[in-house]
Design a protein around this motif. Sequence first.
Motif, PDB file in Angstrom:
ATOM      1  N   ALA A 235      68.971   0.769  14.315  1.00  0.00           N
ATOM      2  CA  ALA A 235      68.674   2.045  14.972  1.00  0.00           C
ATOM      3  C   ALA A 235      67.537   2.802  14.282  1.00  0.00           C
ATOM      4  N   GLU A 236      67.456   2.631  12.955  1.00  0.00           N
ATOM      5  CA  GLU A 236      66.392   3.351  12.222  1.00  0.00           C
ATOM      6  C   GLU A 236      65.002   2.884  12.634  1.00  0.00           C
ATOM      7  N   ILE A 237      64.893   1.579  12.855  1.00  0.00           N
ATOM      8  CA  ILE A 237      63.592   1.032  13.278  1.00  0.00           C
ATOM      9  C   ILE A 237      63.239   1.554  14.669  1.00  0.00           C
ATOM     10  N   VAL A 238      64.259   1.607  15.544  1.00  0.00           N
ATOM     11  CA  VAL A 238      64.019   2.125  16.898  1.00  0.00           C
ATOM     12  C   VAL A 238      63.496   3.562  16.804  1.00  0.00           C
ATOM     13  N   ASP A 239      64.176   4.393  16.020  1.00  0.00           N
ATOM     14  CA  ASP A 239      63.739   5.789  15.864  1.00  0.00           C
ATOM     15  C   ASP A 239      62.341   5.854  15.255  1.00  0.00           C
ATOM     16  N   GLY A 240      62.096   4.994  14.281  1.00  0.00           N
ATOM     17  CA  GLY A 240      60.782   4.968  13.624  1.00  0.00           C
ATOM     18  C   GLY A 240      59.679   4.622  14.613  1.00  0.00           C
ATOM     19  N   ILE A 241      59.960   3.648  15.495  1.00  0.00           N
ATOM     20  CA  ILE A 241      58.934   3.241  16.469  1.00  0.00           C
ATOM     21  C   ILE A 241      58.641   4.397  17.440  1.00  0.00           C
ATOM     22  N   ILE A 242      59.702   5.114  17.816  1.00  0.00           N
ATOM     23  CA  ILE A 242      59.482   6.248  18.735  1.00  0.00           C
ATOM     24  C   ILE A 242      58.657   7.348  18.036  1.00  0.00           C
ATOM     25  N   GLN A 243      58.962   7.577  16.768  1.00  0.00           N
ATOM     26  CA  GLN A 243      58.165   8.571  16.019  1.00  0.00           C
ATOM     27  C   GLN A 243      56.718   8.108  15.858  1.00  0.00           C
ATOM     28  N   ALA A 244      56.548   6.801  15.634  1.00  0.00           N
ATOM     29  CA  ALA A 244      55.188   6.253  15.496  1.00  0.00           C
ATOM     30  C   ALA A 244      54.423   6.417  16.805  1.00  0.00           C
ATOM     31  N   TYR A 245      55.128   6.216  17.911  1.00  0.00           N
ATOM     32  CA  TYR A 245      54.500   6.392  19.238  1.00  0.00           C
ATOM     33  C   TYR A 245      54.082   7.859  19.435  1.00  0.00           C
ATOM     34  N   HIS A 246      54.975   8.781  19.050  1.00  0.00           N
ATOM     35  CA  HIS A 246      54.632  10.202  19.216  1.00  0.00           C
ATOM     36  C   HIS A 246      53.434  10.577  18.350  1.00  0.00           C
ATOM     37  N   ASP A 249      50.514   9.416  20.248  1.00  0.00           N
ATOM     38  CA  ASP A 249      50.327  10.140  21.502  1.00  0.00           C
ATOM     39  C   ASP A 249      49.777  11.548  21.269  1.00  0.00           C
ATOM     40  N   PHE A 250      49.985  12.059  20.061  1.00  0.00           N
ATOM     41  CA  PHE A 250      49.557  13.438  19.781  1.00  0.00           C
ATOM     42  C   PHE A 250      48.414  13.535  18.782  1.00  0.00           C
ATOM     43  N   ASP A 251      47.948  12.400  18.261  1.00  0.00           N
ATOM     44  CA  ASP A 251      46.855  12.460  17.291  1.00  0.00           C
ATOM     45  C   ASP A 251      45.817  11.405  17.647  1.00  0.00           C
ATOM     46  N   GLN A 252      44.605  11.865  17.935  1.00  0.00           N
ATOM     47  CA  GLN A 252      43.581  10.948  18.424  1.00  0.00           C
ATOM     48  C   GLN A 252      43.175   9.908  17.385  1.00  0.00           C
ATOM     49  N   TYR A 253      43.214  10.300  16.101  1.00  0.00           N
ATOM     50  CA  TYR A 253      42.843   9.327  15.047  1.00  0.00           C
ATOM     51  C   TYR A 253      43.835   8.176  15.029  1.00  0.00           C
ATOM     52  N   ARG A 254      45.113   8.503  15.089  1.00  0.00           N
ATOM     53  CA  ARG A 254      46.134   7.456  15.117  1.00  0.00           C
ATOM     54  C   ARG A 254      46.136   6.748  16.491  1.00  0.00           C
ATOM     55  N   GLY A 255      45.972   7.536  17.564  1.00  0.00           N
ATOM     56  CA  GLY A 255      46.004   6.974  18.922  1.00  0.00           C
ATOM     57  C   GLY A 255      44.946   5.891  19.126  1.00  0.00           C
ATOM     58  N   THR A 256      43.786   6.103  18.539  1.00  0.00           N
ATOM     59  CA  THR A 256      42.699   5.112  18.685  1.00  0.00           C
ATOM     60  C   THR A 256      43.112   3.772  18.080  1.00  0.00           C
ATOM     61  N   THR A 257      43.713   3.825  16.898  1.00  0.00           N
ATOM     62  CA  THR A 257      44.124   2.586  16.214  1.00  0.00           C
ATOM     63  C   THR A 257      45.296   1.933  16.944  1.00  0.00           C
ATOM     64  N   GLY A 292      43.057  14.709  29.677  1.00  0.00           N
ATOM     65  CA  GLY A 292      42.336  15.778  28.973  1.00  0.00           C
ATOM     66  C   GLY A 292      42.469  15.637  27.469  1.00  0.00           C
ATOM     67  N   ARG A 293      43.440  14.856  27.015  1.00  0.00           N
ATOM     68  CA  ARG A 293      43.480  14.499  25.599  1.00  0.00           C
ATOM     69  C   ARG A 293      43.714  13.007  25.489  1.00  0.00           C
ATOM     70  N   TYR A 294      43.244  12.423  24.392  1.00  0.00           N
ATOM     71  CA  TYR A 294      43.364  10.977  24.200  1.00  0.00           C
ATOM     72  C   TYR A 294      44.816  10.653  23.855  1.00  0.00           C
ATOM     73  N   ARG A 295      45.428   9.780  24.644  1.00  0.00           N
ATOM     74  CA  ARG A 295      46.867   9.496  24.468  1.00  0.00           C
ATOM     75  C   ARG A 295      47.138   8.006  24.289  1.00  0.00           C
ATOM     76  N   SER A 296      48.372   7.710  23.947  1.00  0.00           N
ATOM     77  CA  SER A 296      48.811   6.317  23.836  1.00  0.00           C
ATOM     78  C   SER A 296      48.843   5.677  25.227  1.00  0.00           C
ATOM     79  N   LEU A 297      48.424   4.416  25.300  1.00  0.00           N
ATOM     80  CA  LEU A 297      48.496   3.691  26.575  1.00  0.00           C
ATOM     81  C   LEU A 297      49.924   3.216  26.859  1.00  0.00           C
TER      82      LEU A 297
END
Length: 421
Positions: A235-246, A249-257, A292-297
Motif C-alpha cells: 500500500a505504501e508504494i501505491v500511495d507513493g506513486i500517487i504522490q509522485a503523480y501529483h 501534475d503540479f510541477d512543470q520541472y517534474r512533469g517534463t521528466t 493552461g498549465r503543463y500537466r502529467s499525461l
Amino acid sequence: MNKSSAVSGFYKLSPQERLRFVREFSKLTDEEAKVLISMQALKLDDANRMIENVIGGITLPFGIATNFQIDGKDYLIPMAIEEPSVVAAASKAASMTRKKGGFKTAYTGSIMRAQIQVVECDVRKASKAIVKAKEEILRKAAGQSPTLTSLGGGPKDVKTRVLKTPSGSMLIAELYVDCKDAMGANAVNSMAEAVAPIIERVTGGTVLLRILSNLATERLATATATFAKGELGGAEIVDGIIQAYHFADFDQYRGTTHNKGIMNGIIAVGLATGQDTRALEAAAHSYASMSGRYRSLTSWKKNRDGDLVGSIKVPIAVGIVGGSASVNPIAKIGLKILGVKSAGELSKVMASVGLAQNLAALRALVGEGIQKGHMKLHARNIAVSAGAKGAEIDAVARIMIKEKVVKFARAKEILEGLGRK
Ligand code: MEV
C-alpha cells in the motif's frame, strides 16, 4: 488462437534465441529475420532517396517488450532505443497488469487538421464566405487524395477561428481530414495548399501558411490499467506513486521528466515502426499543457481494493501505410511483429506502452531509484569502452557492480588485472 506474449526468462536468452521466438510468434520470414539480425536494414540507395546529402546510416538497438495484453490480445512490442532499462521496465509493468486483465484502450479516430492562415481580410465576412464555400473546398481537397477518399477517409469538415495578434486580426481556416491508416501529413498538406486559392478567392484576403497542425486533438489514444498493490510492493508504494503523480501534475520541472519517461516508451515503438517521432513528441508535450498549465499525461488513483489504477490520454498520429514505414525494412518488420491492423490499433498499443513505462518509472523512483536497474547494462558499456571483449565484458562489469564503482578508469584497472592473470 491467441498466442501468449508472457515469456518468462526472455531476457536470459541470446539475441538469436529471442529472434527464434519472435519469428514463431509473428511469422517472420527467413529474409525478415536476416534483415533484423544483420543490423544493416536500410540500403544506402533507399536512404539517399529519403533525405538529402546522405553519407551513411545510424543503427539503434531493437528490443522486444514482452507480456503485453491489450484489449484481450497479446502483443510483442518492438522498441528501438539506446537507453538501458526501458524495454525491461515496459515488460515488467505489462506483466504486473496482466494479472488484472491488461490494458483497456480507446481511440478517437484518425482526424488531422490543416491550418490555412488568411490575412488582410475582413475576418467576419471572410469566415462566412468560407463556411458558404465549404462544399467546394471539401471537393477540391478530396481530389488531392482519391485513394484516401475512396477508403472512406479524406476531408470531412471546414471550420474557422479568428485570432487577434500583434499583426492584427487574422482568420484561420481549418480543414479536418480523416487520415485512416496513414499518418497523413503529406496528404493533409497537399489539401491545404490545393484549397488555398479557393479561400483567397472567396475571402478576398491573402493566404499565408498552409500546413497541418501536429497538435492532433482529434486523434487521441487512451489506455487504462490496474496494478495490484501486492504486485507493486504494498500500500505504501501505491500511495507513493500517487504522490509522485501529483508532484508531476503540479510541477512543470517534474512533469517534463515524468512525461519524458512516458515518451521513452511511445517513441521507442515509434522508431521501431517508422513513425515521425518529432511529431509525436511535439503533440504530446503540447497536449500536456492544453489546460493552461503543463500537466502529467497520465493520472493515477487507488480503487476500492487499494490497487493502483492508471490511465493515459495522448495524441498519437501514426501510420501503418505510406511514410517511412513503407520504405524502411525494419519499420515494416516492426509493424509485422506487432501485428497491428490499423493506425488506431498502433496508437492504442503505443499509449499502453507509455502508461507501462510511467508506472515502471514511478515505482522505481518511489522505491530503490532508477540507477540500480541501469547499472548492469551501464557497467557492461563502460567495460566495452575500456576495451573489454567477449567474456571479459561480464567479468569486468560484475566486479564494478560489486564494488559499486562503475567508472572507466576502474574498468581499465580491472582489465589490466585480468590480463596479468
Ligand atoms: C529516464 O529516461 C526517465 C525517467 O526520468 C522518468 C521519470 O522520472 O518519471 C526515469
